[in-house]
Structure formats: structure tokens, C-alpha cells
Design a protein around this motif. Structure first.
Motif, mmCIF file in Angstrom:
data_model
loop_
_atom_site.group_PDB
_atom_site.id
_atom_site.type_symbol
_atom_site.label_atom_id
_atom_site.label_comp_id
_atom_site.label_asym_id
_atom_site.label_seq_id
_atom_site.Cartn_x
_atom_site.Cartn_y
_atom_site.Cartn_z
ATOM 1 N N THR A 69 0.811 -1.225 0.000
ATOM 2 C CA THR A 69 0.000 0.000 0.000
ATOM 3 C C THR A 69 0.841 1.271 0.000
ATOM 4 N N THR A 98 1.910 3.914 5.985
ATOM 5 C CA THR A 98 0.450 3.831 5.919
ATOM 6 C C THR A 98 -0.234 4.862 6.822
ATOM 7 N N LEU A 116 -7.159 -1.615 6.547
ATOM 8 C CA LEU A 116 -5.706 -1.754 6.518
ATOM 9 C C LEU A 116 -5.285 -2.882 7.446
#
Length: 221
Positions: A69, A98, A116
Motif C-alpha cells: 500500500t 500507511t 488496513l
């Protein structure tokens, strides 16, 4: 008329972006913040983000799996293309990177669409399979450690539904895959992955020369 993909110099690339790119302001801001990081090269190109958002819409996707990510650009681009009840499971190992992603997801109003999971991706993928998520996802995006690509892909083939799409980033690897003198672990892993996909009868495949190379693998029924 050309019978091969056209080469993009800086002038033509700028023209492509000028006449095609519709990048929301928050994505522009996120890309600018990411550019200040030492790892900025890991950021996908904006035209690739827009292309992936188009794929999400064409698939009428509601369930997306992202492996890798970083600062959240690709997840945000895809989340903005999802319907309100759509969701992304985003896998990464960096709380630092993140945290930037989460801030932009909240500001864009799509944080509730993105789950997440901070853990090694293999653990997350095994947990999803154990929890009965086989054949659930419409779209998967793999952009993580290159030596792990084959394992991630095999898990995604089980997690993505028949007719669903797996997109794999960096499969042209800045041209190093075509240079036999380059033999580092990442380059060799991508070469082997590309060769394996070419012969994989479980999918329809196309390597698209966008960004650093994006391979699309559609799972056959």
C-alpha cells in the motif's frame, strides 16, 4: 501508423497527461508529499492510478485486495472509484508509510472503505483464505516485494472470483528484465514471474506498458 507501442519522451508524456489525466486534488497532494520521501520511486504513476480506477469501474468491483500500500495513492484512486458499499483490504508492513495513507483516506472521506492490515502479506492472505474469502474479490493489485510475487499471485488466484482481475506492478522493472547482465534477486524474480504467467492457462494475460509495466491477469472460469 505504428505496429508496436509508441515510445514516450518527456514532451509526449506531458501531452498524454495534459489531455488524459483527471487527477483529484487530494491525489496530487499525496503524490507531492510522497515525492519528498527517500522511497518515492515506489509510488505508481498518476496515469496508472487513473487506469486502475477505470478497471475498477469496468469490473463493477466491490471487493478489492491490495498487496503493498505504501503511502496509499493506489488505494485512494481505487477507493474513489468504488461504490459506497465497496471495500479494499490493504496489506502492508509499514505503520509509518500507511499513517500517511490513512490521513489522506480520511480527508477524502473513503476511510471506511479501506481495511488496513499491518502484517506480512502472506499472513494476511492465509487468514483471508482461512476465513472463507475464496472467490470473493473482484480485483487484486500486487505491488510489494518482488521475490514474493509468485506466492502473492497464487493466493490471489484463489481469492479473486472467476472473471476477476489481478494486476501486478513493475513487471517491466525499468527495462532491467530485458538485460541479461542484470542478475539481482528482484530482477530474476520478476523475470521468472513474467515467464510463468505467460504459460499460465488459468488466466488471460496482458502486460500493459504503463508506468513500470502492469500485468493484467483475468482469472478464467
Amino acid at each position: 501508423m505504428s505496429n508496436r507501442t509508441i515510445a514516450l519522451d518527456d514532451r509526449l508524456y506531458d501531452y498524454l497527461c495534459a489531455v488524459s489525466l483527471r487527477e483529484p486534488a487530494l491525489l496530487v497532494e499525496l503524490r507531492a508529499e510522497t515525492a519528498a520521501l527517500q522511497e518515492a520511486r515506489m509510488q505508481i504513476a498518476p496515469e496508472q492510478g487513473q487506469f486502475m480506477a477505470m478497471l475498477v469501474r469496468l469490473l463493477n468491483a466491490r471487493e478489492i485486495l491490495e498487496i503493498g500500500t505504501f503511502t496509499g495513492y493506489s488505494a485512494l484512486a481505487m477507493a474513489l472509484a468504488l461504490p459506497p458499499d465497496g471495500r479494499i483490504v490493504a496489506c502492508d508492513v509499514s505503520a509509518e508509510w500507511t499513517a500517511i495513507a490513512s490521513r489522506y483516506w480520511r480527508e477524502a472521506g473513503v476511510a471506511e472503505r479501506i481495511e488496513l492490515r499491518l502484517a506480512p502479506a502472506t499472513e494476511t492472505l492465509e487468514a483471508l483464505l482461512a476465513d472463507g474469502h475464496e472467490d470473493r474479490f473482484d480485483f487484486a493489485f500486487i505491488d510489494a516485494d518482488k521475490t514474493g510475487y509468485r506466492a502473492y499471485y497464487e493466493a490471489c488466484l484463489r481469492l479473486v472470483r472467476p472473471g476477476g482481475l489481478i494486476a501486478v506492478d513493475n513487471t517491466l522493472w525499468n527495462g532491467r528484465v530485458a538485460d541479461d547482465s542484470v542478475q539481482d534477486a528482484d530482477t530474476c524474480a520478476i523475470r521468472a514471474f513474467n515467464a510463468a504467467l505467460h504459460d499460465d492457462v488459468r488466466v488471460d494475460v496482458s502486460l500493459v506498458p504503463i508506468g513500470d509495466g502492469l500485468t493484467l491477469a483475468r482469472r478464467r472460469g
